[in-house]
Design a protein around this motif. Structure first.
Motif, PDB file in Angstrom:
ATOM      1  N   TYR A   1       0.899  -1.194   0.018  1.00 13.14           N
ATOM      2  CA  TYR A   1      -0.022   0.503  -0.153  1.00 13.14           C
ATOM      3  C   TYR A   1       1.300   1.042   0.143  1.00 13.14           C
ATOM      4  CZ  TYR A   1      -4.151  -2.702   1.278  1.00 13.14           C
ATOM      5  OH  TYR A   1      -4.780  -3.934   0.992  1.00 13.14           O
TER       6      TYR A   1
ATOM      7  N   TYR B   1      -0.171 -10.691  -1.257  1.00 13.60           N
ATOM      8  CA  TYR B   1       0.276 -10.231  -0.460  1.00 13.60           C
ATOM      9  C   TYR B   1       0.251 -10.292   1.201  1.00 13.60           C
ATOM     10  CZ  TYR B   1      -2.861  -6.768   1.545  1.00 13.60           C
ATOM     11  OH  TYR B   1      -4.488  -6.599   2.270  1.00 13.60           O
TER      12      TYR B   1
ATOM     13  N   HIS C   1      -7.094  -8.550  -3.649  1.00 15.95           N
ATOM     14  CA  HIS C   1      -8.402  -8.288  -3.253  1.00 15.95           C
ATOM     15  C   HIS C   1      -8.480  -6.998  -3.957  1.00 15.95           C
ATOM     16  CE1 HIS C   1      -5.889  -8.144   0.772  1.00 15.95           C
ATOM     17  NE2 HIS C   1      -6.865  -7.123   0.503  1.00 15.95           N
TER      18      HIS C   1
END
Ligand code: BEZ
Ligand code: FE
Length: 349
Positions: A197, A231, A255
């Motif tokens: 992220y 991940y 996702h």
């Protein structure tokens, strides 16, 4: 003649001769309790401790807190008795929780991660969001949502160039009857192709791989993103060490997170999972629901890719509609699920 017991209210007004340390603490706001109201807490045994801790908590004026604490004390004491908790294990747990707190920061929430790996987040989520047949299911929020996503126009991109394979996401948000929900806010976020992220990079200056959209007058939305990848959840801290001890893997299947908020509807936090991912059936945080698993179509049409704003084909197409429930429908579901729960308890007695 012995005095009649004071009420709690009388007790706080009655002058009581106390030492300086006690008076100072009371002056700073420590509750000034009528000691005559309290159970005798001396010589407690493994058999009598639980009832007495519950008794001393029972002056609590908040009925919900009182109830929750009664259950917590009961279960945590029963847990210690059942497993025969040793002093070493108790200390190891204290040290683990201390380390969990110490690693938390503005952008790292190790306690939520702990709740996630214990399945507690998924359970609380399920308990709090019962859905009628056909409504879109909720799933775990995770620790990577941020408030600062940019507004993205219909068809715009949430990901900067080079963040992964192209993906186009489109569909419609409706109510349970299939009417479009106009003006629904959609927050969406995902990792880049390296499984990170934006908040996991040092020196993040602006949001990436996340955005905020609004459905049009008929409930339609569309945006460009990148193909999600599997991940690892953050595993360089106490929760990661714990998972290693348990010989558990640390992976989430690929996702895309989405969160919906529209006036009159129950807010929905959910995600889509990509069919074929090898971790779909063993998500480290128990978030996968088969109704949320989707197929991606690979599109090789160069003209279509360019018309959508991609540099070139191929891109993946994710088509997905969503069914939100109204606040009233959510209340009905909660009542139904409570009633079903009480029926099972009665059935067990
Ligand atoms: C996530 O999907 O972002 C996530 C959820 C739970 C724990 C870690 C990550
Ligand atoms: Fe995620």
């Amino acid at each position: 003649m012995s005095a009649a017991p004071l009420t709690n209210d009388q007790a706080s007004r009655a002058p009581r001769k106390v030492g300086k340390a006690v008076q100072d603490a009371i002056d700073r706001g420590a509750p000034n309790i009528d000691l005559a109201l309290l159970p005798n807490l001396t010589d407690l045994s493994a058999e009598t401790l639980t009832a007495n801790v519950i008794a001393i908590n029972s002056l609590c004026e908040n009925p919900r807190l009182k109830f929750v604490m009664e259950k917590l004390v009961t279960h945590i004491h029963d847990f210690a008795r059942e497993v025969g908790l040793t002093t070493e294990e108790w200390m190891a747990a204290i040290q683990f929780l201390t380390a969990t707190g110490q690693i938390c920061s503005d952008i790292r929430q190790e306690f939520i991660l702990l709740s996630d790996m214990l399945g507690l987040s998924a359970l609380v989520d399920t308990l709090n969001h019962p859905k009628p047949e056909g409504a879109t299911e909720a799933t775990v929020l995770g620790p990577f949502f941020t408030e600062d996503a940019h507004d993205i126009p219909a068809g715009g991109t949430i990901a900067s160039e080079g963040k992964g394979e192209y993906m186009f996401v489109e569909g419609r948000v409706t109510d349970m009857q299939g009417n479009g929900v106009a003006g629904c806010k959609i927050e969406t976020w995902e990792t880049d192709e390296d499984g990170l992220y934006d908040t996991q990079y040092e020196g993040r200056s602006q949001p990436d791989c996340r955005g905020r959209l609004t459905t049009d007058k008929d409930g339609y939305y569309s945006y460009r993103a990148v193909k999600p990848v599997a991940y690892p959840i953050p595993n360089d801290g106490p929760v990661g060490q714990f998972l290693r001890k348990l010989n558990r893997h640390v992976f989430r299947p690929a996702h895309l997170h989405m969160q919906f908020d529209a006036a009159g509807f129950e807010p929905l936090t959910t995600a889509l999972y990509i069919r074929g991912d090898e971790y779909l059936t063993s998500d480290a945080v128990f978030g996968v629901k088969s109704s949320l698993v989707v197929d991606l179509k690979e599109i090789w049409d160069e003209d279509k890719a360019k018309a959508l704003g991609f540099k070139s084909a191929p891109y993946y197409l994710l088509e997905r509609d969503w069914k939100l429930i109204t606040i009233e429908e959510a209340e009905v579901e909660k009542k139904k699920s409570l009633a079903a729960y009480y029926a099972t308890i009665q059935g067990n007695n």
